[in-house]
Write a protein that holds these residues in place. Sequence first.
Motif, PDB file in Angstrom:
ATOM      1  N   GLY A  14       0.810  -1.224   0.000  1.00  0.00           N
ATOM      2  CA  GLY A  14       0.000   0.000   0.000  1.00  0.00           C
ATOM      3  C   GLY A  14       0.836   1.263   0.000  1.00  0.00           C
ATOM      4  N   LYS A  15       2.074   1.149  -0.466  1.00  0.00           N
ATOM      5  CA  LYS A  15       2.952   2.329  -0.496  1.00  0.00           C
ATOM      6  C   LYS A  15       2.332   3.422  -1.361  1.00  0.00           C
ATOM      7  N   GLY A  16       1.917   3.032  -2.570  1.00  0.00           N
ATOM      8  CA  GLY A  16       1.351   4.007  -3.506  1.00  0.00           C
ATOM      9  C   GLY A  16       0.082   4.639  -2.949  1.00  0.00           C
ATOM     10  N   THR A  17      -0.775   3.813  -2.370  1.00  0.00           N
ATOM     11  CA  THR A  17      -2.044   4.287  -1.818  1.00  0.00           C
ATOM     12  C   THR A  17      -1.802   5.316  -0.720  1.00  0.00           C
ATOM     13  N   GLN A  18      -0.933   4.980   0.231  1.00  0.00           N
ATOM     14  CA  GLN A  18      -0.675   5.876   1.355  1.00  0.00           C
ATOM     15  C   GLN A  18       0.100   7.112   0.905  1.00  0.00           C
ATOM     16  N   SER A  32       6.601   8.424  -7.482  1.00  0.00           N
ATOM     17  CA  SER A  32       6.482   6.968  -7.539  1.00  0.00           C
ATOM     18  C   SER A  32       7.199   6.489  -8.796  1.00  0.00           C
ATOM     19  N   THR A  33       8.286   5.736  -8.615  1.00  0.00           N
ATOM     20  CA  THR A  33       9.005   5.270  -9.806  1.00  0.00           C
ATOM     21  C   THR A  33       8.133   4.303 -10.603  1.00  0.00           C
ATOM     22  N   GLY A  34       7.280   3.530  -9.899  1.00  0.00           N
ATOM     23  CA  GLY A  34       6.366   2.620 -10.605  1.00  0.00           C
ATOM     24  C   GLY A  34       5.420   3.397 -11.514  1.00  0.00           C
ATOM     25  N   GLY A  58       8.154  -8.877 -13.517  1.00  0.00           N
ATOM     26  CA  GLY A  58       8.240  -8.634 -12.070  1.00  0.00           C
ATOM     27  C   GLY A  58       9.655  -8.376 -11.607  1.00  0.00           C
ATOM     28  N   GLU A  59      10.538  -8.016 -12.560  1.00  0.00           N
ATOM     29  CA  GLU A  59      11.925  -7.726 -12.181  1.00  0.00           C
ATOM     30  C   GLU A  59      12.148  -6.226 -12.063  1.00  0.00           C
ATOM     31  N   LEU A  60      13.349  -5.851 -11.638  1.00  0.00           N
ATOM     32  CA  LEU A  60      13.626  -4.421 -11.478  1.00  0.00           C
ATOM     33  C   LEU A  60      14.195  -3.845 -12.769  1.00  0.00           C
ATOM     34  N   SER A 128      -6.490  -8.766  -6.515  1.00  0.00           N
ATOM     35  CA  SER A 128      -7.722  -8.012  -6.763  1.00  0.00           C
ATOM     36  C   SER A 128      -7.457  -6.662  -7.415  1.00  0.00           C
ATOM     37  N   ARG A 129      -6.197  -6.156  -7.342  1.00  0.00           N
ATOM     38  CA  ARG A 129      -5.884  -4.904  -8.049  1.00  0.00           C
ATOM     39  C   ARG A 129      -5.935  -5.142  -9.566  1.00  0.00           C
ATOM     40  N   GLY A 130      -5.367  -6.273 -10.006  1.00  0.00           N
ATOM     41  CA  GLY A 130      -5.520  -6.677 -11.398  1.00  0.00           C
ATOM     42  C   GLY A 130      -4.743  -5.896 -12.432  1.00  0.00           C
ATOM     43  N   HIS A 141       7.204 -13.813  -7.908  1.00  0.00           N
ATOM     44  CA  HIS A 141       8.554 -13.431  -8.317  1.00  0.00           C
ATOM     45  C   HIS A 141       8.907 -12.044  -7.760  1.00  0.00           C
ATOM     46  N   ARG A 142       7.951 -11.103  -7.795  1.00  0.00           N
ATOM     47  CA  ARG A 142       8.217  -9.762  -7.245  1.00  0.00           C
ATOM     48  C   ARG A 142       8.525  -9.831  -5.756  1.00  0.00           C
ATOM     49  N   LEU A 143       7.839 -10.750  -5.056  1.00  0.00           N
ATOM     50  CA  LEU A 143       8.122 -10.904  -3.621  1.00  0.00           C
ATOM     51  C   LEU A 143       9.545 -11.432  -3.399  1.00  0.00           C
ATOM     52  N   ASP A 169      -1.614  -3.634   7.814  1.00  0.00           N
ATOM     53  CA  ASP A 169      -2.927  -4.287   7.772  1.00  0.00           C
ATOM     54  C   ASP A 169      -3.954  -3.320   8.369  1.00  0.00           C
ATOM     55  N   GLY A 170      -5.226  -3.510   8.001  1.00  0.00           N
ATOM     56  CA  GLY A 170      -6.276  -2.596   8.487  1.00  0.00           C
ATOM     57  C   GLY A 170      -6.742  -1.724   7.341  1.00  0.00           C
ATOM     58  N   THR A 171      -7.722  -0.853   7.615  1.00  0.00           N
ATOM     59  CA  THR A 171      -8.255  -0.014   6.536  1.00  0.00           C
ATOM     60  C   THR A 171      -7.209   1.042   6.129  1.00  0.00           C
TER      61      THR A 171
HETATM   62  P1  B4P Z   1      -0.534  -0.221  -3.775  1.00  0.00           P
HETATM   63  O1  B4P Z   1      -0.652   1.055  -2.993  1.00  0.00           O
HETATM   64  O2  B4P Z   1      -0.707  -0.110  -5.254  1.00  0.00           O
HETATM   65  O3  B4P Z   1       0.833  -1.016  -3.455  1.00  0.00           O
HETATM   66  P2  B4P Z   1       2.350  -0.699  -3.719  1.00  0.00           P
HETATM   67  O4  B4P Z   1       3.045  -1.144  -2.492  1.00  0.00           O
HETATM   68  O5  B4P Z   1       2.567   0.742  -4.121  1.00  0.00           O
HETATM   69  O6  B4P Z   1       2.629  -1.621  -5.027  1.00  0.00           O
HETATM   70  P3  B4P Z   1       3.862  -2.084  -5.923  1.00  0.00           P
HETATM   71  O7  B4P Z   1       5.098  -2.202  -5.090  1.00  0.00           O
HETATM   72  O8  B4P Z   1       3.351  -3.303  -6.589  1.00  0.00           O
HETATM   73  O9  B4P Z   1       4.066  -1.040  -7.098  1.00  0.00           O
HETATM   74  P4  B4P Z   1       5.209  -0.234  -7.873  1.00  0.00           P
HETATM   75  O10 B4P Z   1       4.445   0.627  -8.795  1.00  0.00           O
HETATM   76  O11 B4P Z   1       6.123   0.464  -6.897  1.00  0.00           O
HETATM   77  O12 B4P Z   1      -1.618  -1.212  -3.147  1.00  0.00           O
HETATM   78  C1  B4P Z   1      -1.852  -2.493  -3.709  1.00  0.00           C
HETATM   79  C2  B4P Z   1      -3.351  -2.821  -3.705  1.00  0.00           C
HETATM   80  O13 B4P Z   1      -3.832  -2.906  -2.361  1.00  0.00           O
HETATM   81  C3  B4P Z   1      -4.217  -1.755  -4.392  1.00  0.00           C
HETATM   82  O14 B4P Z   1      -5.215  -2.388  -5.130  1.00  0.00           O
HETATM   83  C4  B4P Z   1      -4.820  -0.952  -3.237  1.00  0.00           C
HETATM   84  O15 B4P Z   1      -6.069  -0.407  -3.551  1.00  0.00           O
HETATM   85  C5  B4P Z   1      -4.941  -2.028  -2.147  1.00  0.00           C
HETATM   86  N1  B4P Z   1      -4.803  -1.489  -0.796  1.00  0.00           N
HETATM   87  C6  B4P Z   1      -3.903  -0.548  -0.393  1.00  0.00           C
HETATM   88  N2  B4P Z   1      -4.054  -0.292   0.925  1.00  0.00           N
HETATM   89  C7  B4P Z   1      -5.062  -1.137   1.375  1.00  0.00           C
HETATM   90  C8  B4P Z   1      -5.686  -1.364   2.658  1.00  0.00           C
HETATM   91  N3  B4P Z   1      -5.314  -0.700   3.767  1.00  0.00           N
HETATM   92  N4  B4P Z   1      -6.655  -2.309   2.733  1.00  0.00           N
HETATM   93  C9  B4P Z   1      -7.044  -2.998   1.628  1.00  0.00           C
HETATM   94  N5  B4P Z   1      -6.511  -2.820   0.395  1.00  0.00           N
HETATM   95  C10 B4P Z   1      -5.534  -1.899   0.265  1.00  0.00           C
HETATM   96  O16 B4P Z   1       6.151  -1.266  -8.703  1.00  0.00           O
HETATM   97  C11 B4P Z   1       5.776  -1.925  -9.902  1.00  0.00           C
HETATM   98  C12 B4P Z   1       6.991  -2.363 -10.759  1.00  0.00           C
HETATM   99  O17 B4P Z   1       7.700  -1.193 -11.260  1.00  0.00           O
HETATM  100  C13 B4P Z   1       8.090  -3.168 -10.060  1.00  0.00           C
HETATM  101  O18 B4P Z   1       7.790  -4.556  -9.996  1.00  0.00           O
HETATM  102  C14 B4P Z   1       9.339  -2.867 -10.970  1.00  0.00           C
HETATM  103  O19 B4P Z   1       9.342  -3.652 -12.135  1.00  0.00           O
HETATM  104  C15 B4P Z   1       9.121  -1.423 -11.378  1.00  0.00           C
HETATM  105  N6  B4P Z   1       9.846  -0.471 -10.498  1.00  0.00           N
HETATM  106  C16 B4P Z   1       9.265   0.468  -9.693  1.00  0.00           C
HETATM  107  N7  B4P Z   1      10.189   1.171  -9.027  1.00  0.00           N
HETATM  108  C17 B4P Z   1      11.405   0.678  -9.395  1.00  0.00           C
HETATM  109  C18 B4P Z   1      12.749   0.980  -9.021  1.00  0.00           C
HETATM  110  N8  B4P Z   1      13.040   1.933  -8.114  1.00  0.00           N
HETATM  111  N9  B4P Z   1      13.768   0.261  -9.597  1.00  0.00           N
HETATM  112  C19 B4P Z   1      13.508  -0.688 -10.500  1.00  0.00           C
HETATM  113  N10 B4P Z   1      12.247  -1.039 -10.885  1.00  0.00           N
HETATM  114  C20 B4P Z   1      11.187  -0.362 -10.349  1.00  0.00           C
END
Ligand code: B4P
Length: 184
Positions: A14-18, A32-34, A58-60, A128-130, A141-143, A169-171
């Motif tokens: 939930g990094k992006g969300t928060q 957000s680099t993603g 799912g790689e970097l 469920s994000r899809g 693999h990302r994990l 965890d939590g809302t």
């Molecule tokens: P998100 O908020 O989307 O989760 P995240 O941690 O930001 O995701 P991630 O690490 O996959 O993404 P990134 O773009 O950085 O939440 C996930 C889901 O959970 C959402 O559906 C959300 O609605 C739900 N949710 C959130 N909080 C909740 C709560 N409290 N309760 C219930 N549901 C909740 O990375 C994607 C890819 O980009 C990487 O695999 C890599 O290939 C590349 N990448 C990004 N940065 C990189 C870097 N620095 N170097 C190399 N590659 C990089």
Amino acid sequence: MKRRLLFLGPPGAGKGTQAQMLAAGRGLLHLSTGDLLRAEVAAGSELGKQAEAVMARGELVSDALVLAIVRSRLEGQPQGGGWLLDGFPRNLAQAEALAELLDDLGQPIELVVLMELDDGVLLQRLLSRGRADDNEAVIRHRLEVYREQTAPLISYYRERGLLEAVEADGTMETVAGRIAALLE
Ligand code: B4P
């Protein structure tokens, strides 16, 4: 209040969300680099073409590409403006390069927030994000990539006295409250 922040944690924590909620509420630049990489893919740029297949597996993406993106955004940021780095750095080489860049800019990190969550919940959230890179094999693999390459940053920032962990965890509101308590 702390205004130069970094969010760390496994995919789906939930990094992006928060980060989005916090940056909007406090007027911080959200980097957000993603998201930036997905925008390059959508635009069909040269950089996007290089990133697309790597992300789908799912790689970097290469450190050089990601660093170029971050450097150009942070260099344009006024002193005291505040920023929130989400999903960057993701390995030690990126963390070292970031430290050097921030040193040059005279804008050190004030807090690293580690978002912790069990693998089972991560998997369910991402399924469920899809998004295109959210099928089970790719998520697993990302994990693995997170554990091998990104998790070493936990001790890197802990040793520097910058890290605080929150239970993710939590809302969304509950998690946001836990993070807000660390910033004051
Ligand atoms: P998100 O908020 O989307 O989760 P995240 O941690 O930001 O995701 P991630 O690490 O996959 O993404 P990134 O773009 O950085 O939440 C996930 C889901 O959970 C959402 O559906 C959300 O609605 C739900 N949710 C959130 N909080 C909740 C709560 N409290 N309760 C219930 N549901 C909740 O990375 C994607 C890819 O980009 C990487 O695999 C890599 O290939 C590349 N990448 C990004 N940065 C990189 C870097 N620095 N170097 C190399 N590659 C990089």
